[in-house]
Design a protein around this motif. Structure first.
Motif, PDB file in Angstrom:
ATOM      1  N   PRO A   1     -75.303 -12.959 -25.398  1.00  0.00           N
ATOM      2  CA  PRO A   1     -75.923 -11.793 -26.010  1.00  0.00           C
ATOM      3  C   PRO A   1     -77.485 -12.077 -26.318  1.00  0.00           C
ATOM      4  O   PRO A   1     -78.238 -13.210 -26.339  1.00  0.00           O
ATOM      5  CB  PRO A   1     -75.435 -11.359 -27.432  1.00  0.00           C
ATOM      6  N   LEU A   2     -78.040 -11.445 -26.151  1.00  0.00           N
ATOM      7  CA  LEU A   2     -80.078 -11.354 -26.120  1.00  0.00           C
ATOM      8  C   LEU A   2     -80.774 -10.399 -26.935  1.00  0.00           C
ATOM      9  O   LEU A   2     -80.285 -10.012 -27.486  1.00  0.00           O
ATOM     10  CB  LEU A   2     -80.545 -11.011 -24.523  1.00  0.00           C
ATOM     11  N   VAL A   3     -81.278 -11.546 -27.362  1.00  0.00           N
ATOM     12  CA  VAL A   3     -82.337 -10.665 -28.634  1.00  0.00           C
ATOM     13  C   VAL A   3     -82.748  -9.380 -27.792  1.00  0.00           C
ATOM     14  O   VAL A   3     -83.498  -9.244 -26.554  1.00  0.00           O
ATOM     15  CB  VAL A   3     -83.429 -12.016 -28.771  1.00  0.00           C
ATOM     16  N   GLY A   4     -83.087  -9.045 -28.887  1.00  0.00           N
ATOM     17  CA  GLY A   4     -83.098  -6.478 -27.854  1.00  0.00           C
ATOM     18  C   GLY A   4     -84.981  -7.541 -28.176  1.00  0.00           C
ATOM     19  O   GLY A   4     -84.787  -6.176 -27.001  1.00  0.00           O
ATOM     20  N   SER A   5     -85.665  -7.425 -29.031  1.00  0.00           N
ATOM     21  CA  SER A   5     -87.158  -7.603 -28.648  1.00  0.00           C
ATOM     22  C   SER A   5     -87.790  -7.994 -28.147  1.00  0.00           C
ATOM     23  O   SER A   5     -87.003  -9.381 -28.947  1.00  0.00           O
ATOM     24  CB  SER A   5     -87.329  -6.905 -30.581  1.00  0.00           C
ATOM     25  N   LEU A   6     -88.492  -8.410 -27.311  1.00  0.00           N
ATOM     26  CA  LEU A   6     -89.814  -9.042 -26.795  1.00  0.00           C
ATOM     27  C   LEU A   6     -90.222  -9.488 -28.105  1.00  0.00           C
ATOM     28  O   LEU A   6     -90.864 -11.003 -27.935  1.00  0.00           O
ATOM     29  CB  LEU A   6     -90.676  -8.855 -25.692  1.00  0.00           C
ATOM     30  N   ARG A   7     -91.230  -9.350 -29.011  1.00  0.00           N
ATOM     31  CA  ARG A   7     -92.015  -9.253 -30.242  1.00  0.00           C
ATOM     32  C   ARG A   7     -90.749 -10.336 -31.310  1.00  0.00           C
ATOM     33  O   ARG A   7     -91.585 -11.730 -31.647  1.00  0.00           O
ATOM     34  CB  ARG A   7     -91.557  -8.806 -30.577  1.00  0.00           C
ATOM     35  N   ASN A   8     -89.696 -10.328 -30.661  1.00  0.00           N
ATOM     36  CA  ASN A   8     -88.828 -11.695 -31.670  1.00  0.00           C
ATOM     37  C   ASN A   8     -88.576 -12.536 -30.817  1.00  0.00           C
ATOM     38  O   ASN A   8     -88.940 -14.021 -31.897  1.00  0.00           O
ATOM     39  CB  ASN A   8     -87.779 -11.609 -32.263  1.00  0.00           C
ATOM     40  N   ALA A   9     -88.430 -12.932 -29.946  1.00  0.00           N
ATOM     41  CA  ALA A   9     -88.291 -14.176 -28.945  1.00  0.00           C
ATOM     42  C   ALA A   9     -88.347 -13.732 -27.526  1.00  0.00           C
ATOM     43  O   ALA A   9     -87.910 -12.724 -26.958  1.00  0.00           O
ATOM     44  CB  ALA A   9     -86.954 -13.850 -29.196  1.00  0.00           C
ATOM     45  N   ARG A  10     -88.938 -14.331 -26.995  1.00  0.00           N
ATOM     46  CA  ARG A  10     -89.222 -14.629 -25.472  1.00  0.00           C
ATOM     47  C   ARG A  10     -89.438 -15.750 -25.067  1.00  0.00           C
ATOM     48  O   ARG A  10     -90.016 -16.643 -25.009  1.00  0.00           O
ATOM     49  CB  ARG A  10     -90.267 -13.458 -25.711  1.00  0.00           C
ATOM     50  N   GLY A  11     -89.051 -15.295 -23.782  1.00  0.00           N
ATOM     51  CA  GLY A  11     -89.592 -17.197 -22.654  1.00  0.00           C
ATOM     52  C   GLY A  11     -90.434 -16.339 -21.660  1.00  0.00           C
ATOM     53  O   GLY A  11     -90.225 -15.697 -21.192  1.00  0.00           O
ATOM     54  N   GLU A  12     -91.813 -17.085 -21.836  1.00  0.00           N
ATOM     55  CA  GLU A  12     -92.690 -16.998 -21.075  1.00  0.00           C
ATOM     56  C   GLU A  12     -92.899 -18.043 -19.491  1.00  0.00           C
ATOM     57  O   GLU A  12     -93.355 -18.717 -20.539  1.00  0.00           O
ATOM     58  CB  GLU A  12     -93.945 -16.996 -21.944  1.00  0.00           C
ATOM     59  N   ASN A  13     -93.454 -17.132 -18.635  1.00  0.00           N
ATOM     60  CA  ASN A  13     -93.401 -18.415 -17.607  1.00  0.00           C
ATOM     61  C   ASN A  13     -94.784 -18.018 -17.295  1.00  0.00           C
ATOM     62  O   ASN A  13     -95.157 -16.937 -16.159  1.00  0.00           O
ATOM     63  CB  ASN A  13     -92.599 -18.178 -16.941  1.00  0.00           C
TER      64      ASN A  13
END
Length: 439
Positions: free
Chosen positions: A222-234
């Motif tokens: 399962p993936l975290v629903g919000s990019l505000r709470n968790a994200r991978g940036e490249n």
């Protein structure tokens, strides 16, 4: 108005405006792990008595370009089988077509691998023709353009690409060779995520930024629903300083934000309580992992089918390995040879070496008996994990009954010293054969 801007520029056009089957593939890998010296084993160790396991993947890849500046893609895949030793016990796992340990509860059914839209804004009149391929609608595209992608995809579709080491289905099998293993890129257990990509592309250089959903927990589906709470940036810059020579150099920076544990804090808590450290028990939202990668490819001969490549990767190693594998730094280099000199122009011979390591807190955590999602020998006598892989890909045919169907057969050998970064265990030897059918 936006459509008129596109038409006023390069007028790129697909070969067809109808939905198309862009590709289909079946890959079978049979791999055997020899028995190895192992004075002790843990929950996630390579099996000391050896193991033999097959894997199968099926995939169908669809695309549609209703307009010259926009495309839609839909891919479905199915995975069956298991990796040797349950795909654990190594930083560089030996079968890149396997779903990782911890995903045994995933149903062996068809699933949506990719579902995304791609938009292109030409920035000049020059166009190039691209051939049909997986996730590539054939037709013309502006050679200099802005790109935007949104939807479900694999992060390594657009970052850390390499002509000679990027596909476990046709090139090297080891994870440390088809990607930078120190790059803990956002993905669910199957290797896919949802996100957004912005890019500038030209013949001489490109710059891409992507932001993607992270898993809820390490090696999680399962993936975290919000990019505000968790994200991978490249962020990746790719340059071709000598276009005629085919040289490509890529520099990658990444930063992950997720509910990760910190190795030093897990160790401190275990020491204070007299318990075995648990990195997952220390998970807290908003923590970060940062890292970089360098990637080079250099064609040498045979229209670029003979060439060399290299990668260097590093991450800070403070927070837990979370989404890809358990490696904090790595260097790899290898060569691909075309079969043209021995009158087999479609065959390929590949050979490569890898040296990868762990950060000091990560190795101390494992030495204290801590468990990651791939590594746990119960203890650790740390040394860098070293990998040698050699494969030969024989292309048996490129058509069947007039249809463009490739049939390939590839024997593969891997030798790994200090498996799981542990000098007390191994070395380990892996023998394999891969059959690949591709439309």
């Amino acid at each position: 108005m936006l459509l008129s801007v596109f038409r006023a520029a390069a007028d790129p056009e697909p070969d067809s405006r109808w939905p198309q089957l862009l590709g289909a593939q079946y890959t079978y890998v049979l791999q055997h792990q020899d028995a190895l010296d192992a004075p002790y084993s843990g929950r996630l160790s390579l099996q000391p008595d050896g193991d033999t396991q097959p894997t199968h993947t099926l995939g169908g890849y669809l695309g549609w370009a209703p307009v010259g500046w926009g495309q839609l893609y839909f891919d479905t895949e199915k995975f069956m089988g298991a990796g040797v030793s349950d795909a654990t016990g190594l930083g560089g796992l030996t079968n890149g077509d396997v779903v990782r340990e911890g995903a045994s509860n995933l149903k062996k059914t068809f699933y949506i691998a990719r579902l995304y839209a791609r938009f292109m804004l030409p920035l000049g009149s020059a166009v190039i023709h691209v051939e049909r391929a997986q996730d590539q609608v054939p037709g013309t595209e502006a050679s200099t353009r802005l790109e935007f992608k949104v939807g479900r995809m694999a992060v390594n579709d657009d970052f850390d690409k390499n002509r000679y080491a990027a596909s476990a289905r046709t090139q090297f099998l080891n994870w440390s060779l088809w990607d930078n293993t120190a790059w803990d890129y956002a993905a669910n257990t199957r290797g896919y995520t949802d996100g957004i990509l912005f890019g500038y592309v030209s013949p001489h250089w490109s710059l891409k930024y992507g932001i993607y959903r992270m898993p809820e927990f390490a090696n999680g589906q399962p993936l975290v629903g919000s990019l505000r709470n968790a994200r991978g940036e490249n962020l990746e810059l790719a340059v071709s300083p000598f276009v005629s020579a085919g040289t490509v150099i890529r520099a990658l920076l990444y930063r992950n934000t997720a509910a990760m544990g910190i190795y030093d804090q897990a160790l401190a808590f275990a020491a204070a309580t007299g318990t075995v450290p648990s990195i997952s028990a220390d998970d807290r939202a908003g923590r970060h992992k940062t890292g970089f990668g360098l990637n080079m490819e250099q064609p040498l001969a045979h229209d670029g089918e003979t060439g060399v490549f290299a990668r260097v990767g590093w991450n800070d190693g403070k927070t837990e390995s979370f989404a890809f594998t358990e490696v904090d730094n790595e260097v790899s280099a290898g060569v691909q040879l075309s079969g043209s000199p021995w009158w087999r122009k479609d065959d390929r011979l590949g050979a490569a070496l890898v040296s990868e390591g762990l950060s000091a807190p990560h190795r101390e955590y494992l030495a204290a008996g801590g468990s990651g999602f791939l590594l746990d020998d119960g203890r650790l006598h740390y040394r860098r994990e070293q990998v040698l892989e050699i494969y030969y890909r024989a292309q048996l045919t490129d058509s069947i009954a007039g249809a463009p169907i490739k049939v390939q057969l590839s024997p593969d050998f891997q030798f790994i010293r200090n498996p799981g970064f542990n000098e007390d265990r191994g070395p380990a030897r892996f023998w394999g054969v891969r059959a690949h059918l591709e439309y």
